[in-house]
Design an enzyme around this catalytic site. Structure first.
Site, PDB file in Angstrom:
ATOM      1  CG  ASP A   1      -6.223   7.932   6.014  1.00  0.00           C
ATOM      2  OD1 ASP A   1      -5.305   8.657   7.558  1.00  0.00           O
ATOM      3  OD2 ASP A   1      -5.844   8.606   5.383  1.00  0.00           O
TER       4      ASP A   1
ATOM      5  CG  PHE B   1      -4.102  16.635   1.233  1.00  0.00           C
ATOM      6  CD1 PHE B   1      -3.780  15.927  -0.475  1.00  0.00           C
ATOM      7  CD2 PHE B   1      -5.873  17.002   1.315  1.00  0.00           C
ATOM      8  CE1 PHE B   1      -4.645  15.387  -0.943  1.00  0.00           C
ATOM      9  CE2 PHE B   1      -6.567  15.928   0.127  1.00  0.00           C
ATOM     10  CZ  PHE B   1      -6.327  15.320  -1.010  1.00  0.00           C
TER      11      PHE B   1
ATOM     12  NE  ARG C   1      -4.009   7.884  -8.661  1.00  0.00           N
ATOM     13  CZ  ARG C   1      -4.370   7.514  -8.151  1.00  0.00           C
ATOM     14  NH1 ARG C   1      -3.674   6.921  -6.767  1.00  0.00           N
ATOM     15  NH2 ARG C   1      -5.805   7.089  -7.729  1.00  0.00           N
TER      16      ARG C   1
ATOM     17  CD  GLU D   1      -3.400   0.510   0.552  1.00  0.00           C
ATOM     18  OE1 GLU D   1      -2.790   1.009  -0.371  1.00  0.00           O
ATOM     19  OE2 GLU D   1      -4.370   0.571   0.641  1.00  0.00           O
ATOM     20  CG  ASP D   2      -0.704   4.698  -1.484  1.00  0.00           C
ATOM     21  OD1 ASP D   2      -1.930   4.058  -0.746  1.00  0.00           O
ATOM     22  OD2 ASP D   2      -1.035   6.039  -2.500  1.00  0.00           O
TER      23      ASP D   2
HETATM   24  C1  PRP Z   1      -5.803   5.267  -0.385  1.00  0.00           C
HETATM   25  C2  PRP Z   1      -4.916   4.557  -0.388  1.00  0.00           C
HETATM   26  C3  PRP Z   1      -5.078   2.929   0.848  1.00  0.00           C
HETATM   27  C4  PRP Z   1      -6.238   3.644   1.877  1.00  0.00           C
HETATM   28  C5  PRP Z   1      -5.445   4.055   3.040  1.00  0.00           C
HETATM   29  O1  PRP Z   1      -6.479   5.368  -1.340  1.00  0.00           O
HETATM   30  O2  PRP Z   1      -3.978   3.839  -1.384  1.00  0.00           O
HETATM   31  O3  PRP Z   1      -5.801   2.039  -0.426  1.00  0.00           O
HETATM   32  O4  PRP Z   1      -6.678   4.672   1.212  1.00  0.00           O
HETATM   33  O5  PRP Z   1      -6.718   4.136   4.023  1.00  0.00           O
HETATM   34  P1  PRP Z   1      -6.731   3.822   5.275  1.00  0.00           P
HETATM   35  O6  PRP Z   1      -5.839   3.318   6.476  1.00  0.00           O
HETATM   36  O7  PRP Z   1      -8.016   5.242   5.762  1.00  0.00           O
HETATM   37  O8  PRP Z   1      -8.212   2.929   4.333  1.00  0.00           O
HETATM   38  P2  PRP Z   1      -7.536   6.174  -2.225  1.00  0.00           P
HETATM   39  O9  PRP Z   1      -8.879   5.088  -1.745  1.00  0.00           O
HETATM   40  O10 PRP Z   1      -7.449   7.337  -2.413  1.00  0.00           O
HETATM   41  O11 PRP Z   1      -7.149   4.905  -3.922  1.00  0.00           O
HETATM   42  P3  PRP Z   1      -5.854   5.170  -4.821  1.00  0.00           P
HETATM   43  O12 PRP Z   1      -5.063   4.581  -4.351  1.00  0.00           O
HETATM   44  O13 PRP Z   1      -6.626   4.582  -6.179  1.00  0.00           O
HETATM   45  O14 PRP Z   1      -6.101   6.611  -4.795  1.00  0.00           O
END
Ligand code: PRP
Length: 186
Positions: free
Chosen positions: A103, A152, A165, A99-100
């Protein structure tokens, strides 16, 4: 390196990121010696980190991607649904979810149990960034690149409305860039 004009501050430079991912790859290489793990990236944010981490991991790796429902524009995490599952039979596999950013913790806590339920031998997690202060459910990743502040963030896969990205660093987006869209971050 020219910094994008919409970036307030660079938190992690390409050099720091490269060095840290190399360390994570070395840890995974030694932890999984003799095994053939599979990296499962969560689209879309994970693609840059996964590509870099895979190339720093000296193992016979497989890769796959899954897609989950996203937050939407206001950054408020809702429920997590798997939109596209892994195309690989995970039974008996050593899975590392990549995962990136970690959160609220909702995405990874749900995915770890979902992939374990598919019969994986083990399920661990690797995240480039950990916004520890933002957690809404208890969750700790096994491999963490950097603990980051609750700002952010964009770059290295992280977007704002699908932009930024591909920035090779992680930075804080200027407030006026999202406030023009009526987005308020507390
Ligand atoms: C982001 C990120 C994780 C998730 C983490 O994805 O890439 O998948 O949120 O958040 P959490 O710990 O609150 O669950 P996003 O929904 O923004 O999609 P993307 O990767 O396509 O930008």
């Amino acid at each position: 390196m020219e910094i994008n004009a919409n970036i307030e501050k660079v938190l992690f430079s390409p050099e720091e990121i490269r060095a840290r991912i190399k360390e994570l790859g070395e840890s995974i290489t030694s932890d999984y010696r003799g095994k053939k793990p599979i990296f499962i990236g969560i689209l879309k944010g994970a693609v840059f980190f996964l590509a870099d981490l895979a190339r720093e991991t000296d193992l016979p790796l497989k890769i796959d991607f899954i897609s989950v429902s996203s937050y939407g524009m206001n950054s408020v995490s809702g429920d997590v649904n798997i939109l596209r599952g892994a195309q690989t039979d995970l039974r008996g596999m050593d899975v590392i979810i990549v995962e990136d950013i970690l959160d609220t913790g909702k995405t990874l806590s749900k995915l770890v149990s979902a992939l374990a339920a598919q019969g994986a031998a083990s399920v661990k997690t690797a995240v480039l960034l950990d916004k520890r202060e933002a957690r809404k459910v208890p969750f700790e990743a096994d491999y963490v690149g950097f603990v980051s502040e609750n700002a952010f963030l964009v770059g290295m896969g992280l977007d704002y409305a699908e932009e930024f990205r591909s920035l090779p660093y992680v930075g804080i987006l200027k407030r006026e860039y999202y406030e023009k869209d009526g987005i308020v971050i507390k």
